[in-house]
Design a protein around this motif. Sequence first.
Motif, PDB file in Angstrom:
ATOM      1  N   HIS A 151       0.674  -0.598  -0.051  1.00  0.00           N
ATOM      2  CA  HIS A 151      -0.024  -0.083  -0.066  1.00  0.00           C
ATOM      3  C   HIS A 151       0.966   1.150  -0.270  1.00  0.00           C
ATOM      4  O   HIS A 151       2.015   1.699   0.729  1.00  0.00           O
ATOM      5  CB  HIS A 151      -1.350   0.065   1.328  1.00  0.00           C
ATOM      6  CG  HIS A 151      -2.002   1.122   1.452  1.00  0.00           C
ATOM      7  ND1 HIS A 151      -2.341   1.416   0.446  1.00  0.00           N
ATOM      8  CD2 HIS A 151      -1.870   2.599   2.033  1.00  0.00           C
ATOM      9  CE1 HIS A 151      -3.033   2.900   0.566  1.00  0.00           C
ATOM     10  NE2 HIS A 151      -3.206   3.444   1.677  1.00  0.00           N
ATOM     11  N   TYR A 152       0.534   2.078  -1.454  1.00  0.00           N
ATOM     12  CA  TYR A 152       1.888   3.396  -0.971  1.00  0.00           C
ATOM     13  C   TYR A 152       1.034   4.933  -1.136  1.00  0.00           C
ATOM     14  O   TYR A 152       1.543   5.481  -1.097  1.00  0.00           O
ATOM     15  CB  TYR A 152       1.947   2.556  -2.410  1.00  0.00           C
ATOM     16  CG  TYR A 152       2.889   2.015  -2.883  1.00  0.00           C
ATOM     17  CD1 TYR A 152       4.325   1.594  -2.946  1.00  0.00           C
ATOM     18  CD2 TYR A 152       2.131   0.283  -3.552  1.00  0.00           C
ATOM     19  CE1 TYR A 152       5.115  -0.088  -2.547  1.00  0.00           C
ATOM     20  CE2 TYR A 152       2.854  -0.509  -4.019  1.00  0.00           C
ATOM     21  CZ  TYR A 152       4.238  -0.264  -3.942  1.00  0.00           C
ATOM     22  OH  TYR A 152       5.311  -1.811  -3.805  1.00  0.00           O
ATOM     23  N   ASP A 153      -0.039   4.501  -0.491  1.00  0.00           N
ATOM     24  CA  ASP A 153      -0.926   5.240  -0.851  1.00  0.00           C
ATOM     25  C   ASP A 153      -1.312   6.073   1.225  1.00  0.00           C
ATOM     26  O   ASP A 153      -2.399   6.374   0.843  1.00  0.00           O
ATOM     27  CB  ASP A 153      -2.334   6.035  -2.104  1.00  0.00           C
ATOM     28  CG  ASP A 153      -2.576   7.417  -1.948  1.00  0.00           C
ATOM     29  OD1 ASP A 153      -2.708   8.265  -1.452  1.00  0.00           O
ATOM     30  OD2 ASP A 153      -3.930   7.617  -1.484  1.00  0.00           O
ATOM     31  N   PHE A 154       0.081   6.809   1.151  1.00  0.00           N
ATOM     32  CA  PHE A 154       0.314   7.744   2.813  1.00  0.00           C
ATOM     33  C   PHE A 154       0.755   8.300   2.585  1.00  0.00           C
ATOM     34  O   PHE A 154       2.055   9.111   2.220  1.00  0.00           O
ATOM     35  CB  PHE A 154       0.079   6.304   3.907  1.00  0.00           C
ATOM     36  CG  PHE A 154       1.590   5.679   3.651  1.00  0.00           C
ATOM     37  CD1 PHE A 154       2.181   6.724   4.774  1.00  0.00           C
ATOM     38  CD2 PHE A 154       2.411   4.489   3.267  1.00  0.00           C
ATOM     39  CE1 PHE A 154       3.754   5.667   4.786  1.00  0.00           C
ATOM     40  CE2 PHE A 154       3.300   4.784   2.810  1.00  0.00           C
ATOM     41  CZ  PHE A 154       4.336   4.719   3.650  1.00  0.00           C
ATOM     42  N   ASP A 155       0.474   9.396   3.867  1.00  0.00           N
ATOM     43  CA  ASP A 155       1.269  10.756   3.882  1.00  0.00           C
ATOM     44  C   ASP A 155       2.031  10.074   5.475  1.00  0.00           C
ATOM     45  O   ASP A 155       1.708  10.041   5.872  1.00  0.00           O
ATOM     46  CB  ASP A 155       0.556  11.985   4.312  1.00  0.00           C
ATOM     47  CG  ASP A 155       0.125  12.130   3.306  1.00  0.00           C
ATOM     48  OD1 ASP A 155       0.435  11.637   1.587  1.00  0.00           O
ATOM     49  OD2 ASP A 155      -1.090  12.464   3.063  1.00  0.00           O
TER      50      ASP A 155
END
Length: 325
Positions: free
Chosen positions: A275-279
């Motif tokens: 999972h790559y969509d994080f801040d």
Amino acid sequence: MDDKHFLSVIVPLYNSESWVEDCIKSIAKLTPRKEIIVVDDGSTDHSAERIEKFANDGTIRLIHQQNKGVSEARNAALAACHGDIVAFVDSDDLIVPDEFERFYRHFTASAADMAMGSVRIVFPDREDELRCPTEHLRGHIIDGQHCFAELMRSDTFTPLTVGYLFRKKWIDTHGLSFRHRMSEDDLWTSTAMCLAKRVLVDKGAPHYVYCKREGSITESNKSTRLRADSHMAVASDLYHFMRAQQLSEEAQTWMCCKILYILSSSIVTYAAIGHYDFDIDTETIRDILNRIKQTAEPRPQKIAYIYTKRIADTLRKHFDKPIAD
């Protein structure tokens, strides 16, 4: 018998049909005045049916709700309970009645806001593990922030809410409630201890048996986005709590170490599931590291290095998201 106090035992229930009866029976053996509040969090098995008999004979108060997670189940019970002392028990675990009662009497005889006991953790495939507070604290009432730092320093802090007792009035005064669907215990116990003026550290044998179950919600969610998201949210909440409360230097230092550990766990889990969509807030990490640098203790600085390196290496390898040195 001390009848001044009334104990509320809060049991969130979700899909524990094989264990919940034994759990309730162990609590029912307690002799102090008590209520057992079970919140069925939308179980999809026969858990609720298994304990209807206890509701019918008045042993428990049974509340039903749609599935919202353990935090909301505990919050519902907190809102409904009548006791001045609160304990939390998970529906697939057991208490040790004699030791629990001794621990309870010790706490009610004190002026402490909360009390920390000892827990036996039972694994399906290896020897039991004892979670006990560090020896030099046992049997004493200690300032909460100092207690937190000492437990973290000695690697004996337990985030398990089931290992503690709390005064309900104190919970209400501080507006404490459970948040998030996972990792909620770490947030509750860390903030509660740092808010407490007086923490009783019990010196007795374990009063609680925490059973690690294959296929349990916690075990099956070890490497999921839900767990990673929850860890990220808990780390953020602890950071904002630390800043708002202006903790003592030692409590702040060890809280920073805990936040870095939780953040690193979250990022490693994101990497494991792709999972790559994080801040990631690099300013927060810089601030945490600057706070740790202020301490003269070498161990927190070493811990900070380990977890910051873990975060940085994972970001570089999997996400092409470098973190400033």
